[in-house]
Design an enzyme around this catalytic site. Structure first.
Site, mmCIF file in Angstrom:
data_model
loop_
_atom_site.group_PDB
_atom_site.id
_atom_site.type_symbol
_atom_site.label_atom_id
_atom_site.label_comp_id
_atom_site.label_asym_id
_atom_site.label_seq_id
_atom_site.Cartn_x
_atom_site.Cartn_y
_atom_site.Cartn_z
ATOM 1 N N LYS A 1 -37.626 -12.386 -18.673
ATOM 2 C CA LYS A 1 -36.329 -11.923 -18.174
ATOM 3 C C LYS A 1 -36.299 -10.405 -18.093
ATOM 4 O O LYS A 1 -36.363 -9.722 -19.115
ATOM 5 C CB LYS A 1 -35.180 -12.380 -19.072
ATOM 6 C CG LYS A 1 -33.833 -12.121 -18.406
ATOM 7 C CD LYS A 1 -32.669 -12.187 -19.368
ATOM 8 C CE LYS A 1 -32.435 -10.882 -20.080
ATOM 9 N NZ LYS A 1 -32.032 -9.758 -19.204
ATOM 10 N N GLY B 1 -36.289 -3.636 -26.620
ATOM 11 C CA GLY B 1 -34.912 -3.232 -26.339
ATOM 12 C C GLY B 1 -34.285 -2.587 -27.557
ATOM 13 O O GLY B 1 -34.979 -1.978 -28.377
ATOM 14 N N SER B 2 -32.983 -2.742 -27.675
ATOM 15 C CA SER B 2 -32.251 -2.035 -28.731
ATOM 16 C C SER B 2 -32.475 -2.676 -30.102
ATOM 17 O O SER B 2 -32.741 -3.878 -30.203
ATOM 18 C CB SER B 2 -30.755 -2.035 -28.418
ATOM 19 O OG SER B 2 -30.269 -3.357 -28.383
ATOM 20 N N THR B 3 -32.333 -1.870 -31.130
ATOM 21 C CA THR B 3 -32.484 -2.368 -32.499
ATOM 22 C C THR B 3 -31.406 -3.410 -32.802
ATOM 23 O O THR B 3 -31.660 -4.392 -33.489
ATOM 24 C CB THR B 3 -32.450 -1.190 -33.499
ATOM 25 O OG1 THR B 3 -33.571 -0.343 -33.186
ATOM 26 C CG2 THR B 3 -32.566 -1.648 -34.936
ATOM 27 N N GLY C 1 -32.495 -6.610 -31.254
ATOM 28 C CA GLY C 1 -33.680 -7.020 -32.023
ATOM 29 C C GLY C 1 -33.285 -7.722 -33.311
ATOM 30 O O GLY C 1 -33.853 -8.756 -33.679
ATOM 31 N N GLU D 1 -40.114 -4.770 -30.172
ATOM 32 C CA GLU D 1 -40.394 -3.348 -29.901
ATOM 33 C C GLU D 1 -39.047 -2.674 -29.750
ATOM 34 O O GLU D 1 -38.365 -2.898 -28.758
ATOM 35 C CB GLU D 1 -41.167 -3.300 -28.579
ATOM 36 C CG GLU D 1 -42.045 -2.136 -28.400
ATOM 37 C CD GLU D 1 -43.280 -2.243 -29.261
ATOM 38 O OE1 GLU D 1 -43.293 -1.547 -30.290
ATOM 39 O OE2 GLU D 1 -44.190 -3.010 -28.924
ATOM 40 N N CYS E 1 -38.400 4.863 -25.658
ATOM 41 C CA CYS E 1 -38.266 4.528 -27.073
ATOM 42 C C CYS E 1 -39.090 5.475 -27.944
ATOM 43 O O CYS E 1 -38.718 5.760 -29.070
ATOM 44 C CB CYS E 1 -38.640 3.078 -27.328
ATOM 45 S SG CYS E 1 -40.184 2.609 -26.569
ATOM 46 N N GLU F 1 -30.647 6.896 -32.116
ATOM 47 C CA GLU F 1 -31.294 6.970 -30.802
ATOM 48 C C GLU F 1 -30.235 7.173 -29.725
ATOM 49 O O GLU F 1 -29.322 6.366 -29.583
ATOM 50 C CB GLU F 1 -32.061 5.674 -30.537
ATOM 51 C CG GLU F 1 -32.802 5.685 -29.219
ATOM 52 C CD GLU F 1 -33.659 4.438 -29.006
ATOM 53 O OE1 GLU F 1 -33.117 3.322 -29.057
ATOM 54 O OE2 GLU F 1 -34.876 4.594 -28.798
#
Ligand code: NAI
Ligand code: MG
Length: 488
Positions: A193, A245-247, A250, A267, A301, A398
């Site tokens: 996706k 993607g974002s923490t 995640g 990641e 990132c 971030e």
């Protein structure tokens, strides 16, 4: 950064000629369906969403919105294709992956232009960085397909099965390559996706996969937003999840997978320190700072979003950095002279701007270049904050935009402490002319990749991944194979 031609104006300042990339060779449809089982098929619920160009705010195409039903269909196709792909002679599998790599090279210009249109990144970057790396990833992993036993001596490497892969919008096609190439080389099939703001190059990649005669169902591309991603994560017949993607997301994925047999790699974000010692080659270091934070609008990132500069050279470095920031051109991603393109989405621009306000509230001093930006589209001038403290949110969190937090240090130990003092550990940079210092710093900084006297250099042979909140697992190189195999 290499420039295209221009001319000196009457004051002796170099004026860069506008050099827009031609879009003649780009064919975009009005509407894109899902790529499932080797065909483009309409979504079950008949819903579509628009993807826009963040530099013009115009709609580029409408794209299928996948529901759980579509995801299920894609997973079934992928499961069915495991029989063919997983049992195919490894050298044969390799041939298909080589073919994908070659077609991408042939169509590289078209892909680069679409990437810049859909996501906003400068054409120079999509053309000279993203596309060559995309092809390199497919070539590299194609080479491993029939050598897995050599890669893991004494083991019996076997594919995991169906890999669900969810990727972000900052390097859309490159992240697709990072995910798909190793999965295929190891004999897995894929449901991928792309991000909702940048689906087009993944759908073009579906065409490449079809044109390469990859058996139906081996790669399936479903488009949609978070709900579609969650449907992949939660599907009971997926064997592995790979996410970038974002923490925050995640974490949600990690929770959803707890207690299941699914393997996963995550990641996530970063807040890398780019550390400049007084003995560094200062002019090169300044270029490295610029590349570290302004490359791809800072939507990276592993961006060097914190500058740690040794106190004795701080004034010199900052002076030169500000001068250099003034020369950066912000604007049309399709112009070959553009250094900083469009911010990927209005949502991301809002996030960046909220941090610009927050930094000032926290008492930091903000410096922004005075460059002109276009009236339409989403833009952020190159920005830095000085006078920050370690606990400030602009130092800890971030931002994912062209915004640099600047700190100073006196001793090496203080530099290391500050570098390590965030929740992240993805990357870092060290600038010095002493090899011993490089070795010391790379041992002491907790980060997956540390560049010495350079920044943001990528290669398919080297593993990539983070410590702490930057993620779980590694991609790239041999480690990247490991993540798609069971090693019985
Ligand atoms: P995001 O994490 O929401 O999006 C990444 C991908 O995950 C997209 O394909 C999205 O559709 C999908 N997704 C969203 N929610 C999901 C869920 N619940 N389950 C499964 N998949 C889901 O990132 P977003 O919101 O676009 O960006 C926000 C921030 O995240 C950025 O400002 C940046 O700080 C960070 N980020 C980090 C990236 C990296 O490369 N590490 C890439 C993109 C964003
Ligand atoms: Mg778009």
């Amino acid at each position: 950064m290499v420039r295209e031609l221009g001319k000196l104006d009457f004051k002796g300042t170099w004026q860069y000629a506008a050099a827009p990339e031609s879009t003649d060779h780009v064919q975009l449809g009005d509407r894109y369906d899902l790529f499932i089982d080797g065909d483009f098929v309409a979504p079950a619920a008949g819903k579509y969403f628009d993807t826009i160009s963040p530099s013009t705010e115009k709609v580029l195409a409408s794209v299928a919105l996948s529901s759980n039903v579509d995801v299920d269909r894609a997973v079934k196709a992928a499961r069915g294709a495991c029989r063919v792909w997983g049992r195919m002679k490894p050298a044969e599998r390799g041939k298909y992956i080589y073919r994908i790599a070659r077609i991408i090279q042939e169509r590289a210009r078209e892909f680069a232009v679409i990437e810049s249109m859909d996501g906003g990144k400068p054409i120079r970057e999509s053309r000279d960085v993203d596309l060559p790396l995309v092809a390199a990833h497919f070539f590299y992993y194609a080479g491993w397909a029939d050598k897995l036993e050599y890669a893991f001596p004494g083991k019996r490497p076997a594919p995991l099965g169906v890999a669900g892969q969810i990727i972000p919008w900052n390097f859309p096609l490159l992240m697709a390559a990072w995910k798909i190439a190793p999965a295929l080389a190891c004999g897995n099939t894929v449901v991928l996706k792309p991000a909702e703001t940048t689906p087009l190059t993944a759908l073009k990649l579906a065409e490449v996969i079809r044109d390469a005669d990859v058996p139906p169902g081996v790669v399936n591309i479903v488009t949609g937003a978070g709900e579609t991603g969650a449907a992949i994560v939660e599907h009971s017949d997926v064997d592995k999840i790979a996410f970038t993607g974002s923490t925050d997301v995640g974490r949600q994925i990690q929770k959803a997978l707890a207690g299941t047999a699914k393997k996963y790699t995550l990641e996530l974000g970063g807040k890398a320190a780019n550390i400049i010692f007084e003995d560094a080659a200062i002019d090169q270091a300044v270029e490295g700072i610029v590349d570290g934070i302004f490359f791809n609008q800072g939507h990276v990132c592993c961006a060097g979003s914190r500058l740690l500069v040794q106190e004795s050279v701080a004034d010199e470095v900052l002076g030169k950095l500000k001068d250099r920031m003034e020369t950066l051109i912000v604007g049309d991603p399709l112009d070959k002279n553009t250094d900083i393109g469009a911010i990927n989405s209005p949502r991301q621009l809002e996030k960046i701007e909220s941090y610009l306000a927050l930094g000032r509230t926290e008492g930091a001093e903000m410096y922004q270049s005075s460059v002109a930006v276009p009236d339409t589209g989403y833009w952020c001038r190159p920005t830095l904050f000085t006078g920050v403290s370690q606990s400030n949110r602009v130092v800890q969190e971030e931002i994912f935009g062209p915004v640099l937090a600047v700190q100073t240090f006196r001793t090496m130990a203080e530099g290391i402490d500050k570098a390590n003092n965030t929740p992240y550990g993805l990357s870092g940079g060290v600038w010095t002319d002493k090899g011993a210092k490089i070795f010391h710093m790379t041992q002491k900084i907790r980060a997956g990749v540390i560049w010495a006297n350079t920044f943001n250099k990528f290669d398919p042979t080297s593993p990539f991944g983070g410590y702490k909140e930057s993620g779980v697992g590694r991609e790239g190189g041999l480690h990247g194979l490991d993540a798609y195999l069971s090693l019985g």
